[in-house]
Design an enzyme around this catalytic site. Structure first.
Site, mmCIF file in Angstrom:
data_model
loop_
_atom_site.group_PDB
_atom_site.id
_atom_site.type_symbol
_atom_site.label_atom_id
_atom_site.label_comp_id
_atom_site.label_asym_id
_atom_site.label_seq_id
_atom_site.Cartn_x
_atom_site.Cartn_y
_atom_site.Cartn_z
ATOM 1 N N ASN A 8 1.240 64.446 5.910
ATOM 2 C CA ASN A 8 1.744 65.343 6.959
ATOM 3 C C ASN A 8 0.811 66.536 7.117
ATOM 4 O O ASN A 8 1.073 67.426 7.916
ATOM 5 C CB ASN A 8 3.164 65.822 6.625
ATOM 6 C CG ASN A 8 4.199 64.760 6.924
ATOM 7 O OD1 ASN A 8 4.187 64.154 7.989
ATOM 8 N ND2 ASN A 8 5.082 64.508 5.980
ATOM 9 N N ASN A 9 -0.269 66.559 6.326
ATOM 10 C CA ASN A 9 -1.243 67.642 6.390
ATOM 11 C C ASN A 9 -2.182 67.371 7.569
ATOM 12 O O ASN A 9 -3.011 66.459 7.519
ATOM 13 C CB ASN A 9 -2.017 67.703 5.067
ATOM 14 C CG ASN A 9 -3.032 68.823 5.021
ATOM 15 O OD1 ASN A 9 -3.691 69.128 6.006
ATOM 16 N ND2 ASN A 9 -3.165 69.421 3.852
ATOM 17 N N ASP A 67 -4.813 61.045 -3.110
ATOM 18 C CA ASP A 67 -4.399 62.177 -3.926
ATOM 19 C C ASP A 67 -5.690 62.782 -4.438
ATOM 20 O O ASP A 67 -6.616 62.069 -4.819
ATOM 21 C CB ASP A 67 -3.472 61.766 -5.067
ATOM 22 C CG ASP A 67 -2.701 62.969 -5.629
ATOM 23 O OD1 ASP A 67 -2.553 63.979 -4.901
ATOM 24 O OD2 ASP A 67 -2.249 62.897 -6.775
ATOM 25 N N PHE A 147 -9.581 73.790 4.277
ATOM 26 C CA PHE A 147 -8.205 74.002 3.832
ATOM 27 C C PHE A 147 -8.158 73.917 2.316
ATOM 28 O O PHE A 147 -9.149 73.619 1.661
ATOM 29 C CB PHE A 147 -7.266 72.972 4.474
ATOM 30 C CG PHE A 147 -7.626 71.543 4.170
ATOM 31 C CD1 PHE A 147 -7.032 70.861 3.120
ATOM 32 C CD2 PHE A 147 -8.574 70.870 4.937
ATOM 33 C CE1 PHE A 147 -7.365 69.545 2.848
ATOM 34 C CE2 PHE A 147 -8.907 69.550 4.666
ATOM 35 C CZ PHE A 147 -8.299 68.888 3.619
ATOM 36 N N TYR A 149 -8.466 74.546 -1.389
ATOM 37 C CA TYR A 149 -9.334 75.361 -2.245
ATOM 38 C C TYR A 149 -10.740 75.522 -1.668
ATOM 39 O O TYR A 149 -11.633 76.035 -2.347
ATOM 40 C CB TYR A 149 -9.445 74.725 -3.638
ATOM 41 C CG TYR A 149 -8.167 74.726 -4.444
ATOM 42 C CD1 TYR A 149 -7.955 75.675 -5.439
ATOM 43 C CD2 TYR A 149 -7.177 73.770 -4.236
ATOM 44 C CE1 TYR A 149 -6.792 75.670 -6.205
ATOM 45 C CE2 TYR A 149 -6.013 73.754 -4.987
ATOM 46 C CZ TYR A 149 -5.828 74.711 -5.968
ATOM 47 O OH TYR A 149 -4.680 74.709 -6.719
#
Length: 192
Positions: A8-9, A67, A147, A149
Site C-alpha cells: 500500500n506504499n 520485505d 522514502f 531511510y
C-alpha cells in the site's frame, strides 16, 4: 501481464512500476485489498513469502512482494526485519531515522546495508530473489527524494544519499533494483 505488488506504499509501488515497465503492476488497493497483511516471519524472506501467498490465496493474482531491512553493523544487524517499525507501530520514517541516528551517536562505524527479499508467486510456484546494497549511515538527513531511510543512507561509491538521487539512478544501484533485475532476468528466461 497483470501482476500485483503486495504493498500500500505508493512510493514503493511507483518505484517497482518504473522498474517493471513491461508489466501492468498494480498495488493492493487496486485489487480491493484494504487489509494490512501481517508480517509475522522471523526473516525478510519469510515476510515476503507470507504477503505474496496471501494475495494469491485470497485474490487469485500472481504476485510479487518484498520485505526490506536496513542492517547496521554497529547494531548487530538491527533494525533488520523490524526496519519499518523500528520506532514503533506508527511506521513513521522520521521517528525511525531519528532513533537510528540517536543509537549511532558517537559511533565511528557507520557501515550498513539495505537488503531486500522479493517473493514471486507465479501460478503454483514460488521464487525468491535477493538484492543487497552496501553503504553507510550519514550523521544527518540529506536530501528530499525517496522514502523511508533514504535521507540517511549513502551507498558505497556515492557522494549522495538515496534521497539526493533521482529515481532512475537509485533504481540502478538500490537493493530493490538489484532484486528486481534478478526477477526480470528470471521472467525473461521463462518467457512469461
Amino acid at each position: 501481464m497483470k501482476i500485483v505488488f503486495a504493498t500500500n506504499n505508493l512510493n514503493k509501488l511507483q518505484e517497482v512500476q518504473d522498474l517493471l515497465p513491461f508489466f501492468n503492476v498494480v498495488g493492493l488497493k487496486d485489487i480491493g485489498c484494504e487489509e494490512d497483511i501481517p508480517e509475522t516471519g522471523d526473516t525478510l524472506e519469510e515476510n515476503a513469502k507470507i504477503k505474496a501467498n496471501f494475495v494469491k490465496e485470497k485474490f487469485g493474482f500472481n504476485c510479487i512482494s518484498d520485505d526490506t531491512g536496513l542492517e547496521v553493523e554497529a547494531l548487530n544487524g538491527e533494525p533488520g526485519v523490524h526496519t519499518a517499525r523500528y520506532s514503533g507501530d506508527s511506521r513513521d520514517p522520521n521517528k525511525n531515522m531519528d532513533k537510528l541516528l540517536n543509537e549511532l551517536e558517537g559511533e565511528s562505524n557507520r557501515k550498513a546495508q539495505f537488503r531486500t527479499a522479493i517473493a514471486l508467486v507465479l501460478d503454483d510456484e514460488q521464487f525468491v530473489f535477493e538484492g543487497v546494497c552496501k553503504g553507510e549511515i550519514t550523521k544527518e538527513k540529506q536530501g528530499e527524494k525517496g522514502f523511508g531511510y533514504d535521507p540517511i543512507f549513502k551507498p558505497e561509491g556515492s557522494y549522495e544519499t538515496f534521497a539526493e538521487m533521482d529515481i532512475d539512478e537509485k533504481g540502478r544501484i538500490s537493493h530493490r533494483g538489484i532484486a528486481i533485475q534478478k526477477l526480470i532476468i528470471f521472467l525473461e528466461t521463462i518467457r512469461y
